[in-house]
Scaffold this motif. Structure first.
Motif, PDB file in Angstrom:
ATOM      1  N   CYS A   1     -21.290 -41.961 -17.258  1.00  0.00           N
ATOM      2  CA  CYS A   1     -20.409 -40.875 -17.693  1.00  0.00           C
ATOM      3  C   CYS A   1     -20.721 -39.589 -16.936  1.00  0.00           C
ATOM      4  CB  CYS A   1     -20.588 -40.623 -19.186  1.00  0.00           C
ATOM      5  SG  CYS A   1     -20.094 -41.994 -20.241  1.00  0.00           S
TER       6      CYS A   1
ATOM      7  N   PHE B   1     -17.458 -42.894 -26.039  1.00  0.00           N
ATOM      8  CA  PHE B   1     -18.248 -42.527 -24.863  1.00  0.00           C
ATOM      9  C   PHE B   1     -18.990 -41.214 -25.101  1.00  0.00           C
ATOM     10  CE2 PHE B   1     -14.896 -45.261 -23.166  1.00  0.00           C
ATOM     11  CZ  PHE B   1     -15.646 -46.135 -22.390  1.00  0.00           C
TER      12      PHE B   1
ATOM     13  N   PRO C   1     -16.071 -41.201 -18.978  1.00  0.00           N
ATOM     14  CA  PRO C   1     -16.658 -42.315 -18.219  1.00  0.00           C
ATOM     15  C   PRO C   1     -16.020 -42.417 -16.831  1.00  0.00           C
ATOM     16  CG  PRO C   1     -14.968 -43.161 -19.661  1.00  0.00           C
ATOM     17  CD  PRO C   1     -15.061 -41.680 -19.943  1.00  0.00           C
TER      18      PRO C   1
END
Length: 145
Positions: free
Chosen positions: A97, A48, A52
């Motif tokens: 995110c 990520f 997230p």
């Protein structure tokens, strides 16, 4: 008593900047101890960009963007004593995110009356940089008696 059909009604919503603290608060509130929602390093290790959001976090975005329960009750002319949240679904097209600026459009896509009940479906489209990243649909049921 039959209500006027609300299909096509849109709602004013503000943009929302996703914050790490809000993600952490939400994860704590639902009892999710996954380090993914607390630690940037853990999130990046899993690919990520940043921490997230949990799958049902869009509810937070809706509420903080102006599409809270009180607004829905008022704008849809519902009796809160006769309302049930019938269903919620999320269709993700990309990750959301911490740090993302999310815009939302909200619209009633269906309003059906049957068997003395109103069934109202609201669709929210969440966008980042002009690209849809998530569509959320919520079904509201209101008893007419």
């Amino acid at each position: 008593m039959e209500k006027s059909n609300k299909t096509g009604k849109t709602f004013k919503v503000r943009s929302f900047t996703v914050e790490r603290g809000k993600i952490k608060e939400f994860a704590m509130a639902i009892g999710d101890e996954n380090p993914l929602y607390y630690d940037v390093g853990a999130a990046k290790e899993q690919g990520f960009r940043d921490i997230p959001i949990p799958p049902t976090f869009p509810t937070v975005i809706e509420m903080w963007s102006g599409l809270d329960f009180e607004t829905l009750i008022r704008e849809l002319e519902l009796n809160p004593l006769k309302v049930l949240h019938g269903e919620q679904e999320y269709e993700y097209f990309d990750d959301i995110c911490a740090g993302d600026e999310i815009s939302c459009t909200a619209k009633v896509i269906s309003h059906i009356e049957k068997r003395r009940m109103n069934f109202i479906t609201i669709e929210n489209q969440f966008s980042r940089d002009g690209k849809i990243v998530l569509i959320a649909r919520s079904n509201i049921i209101e008893r007419n008696e």
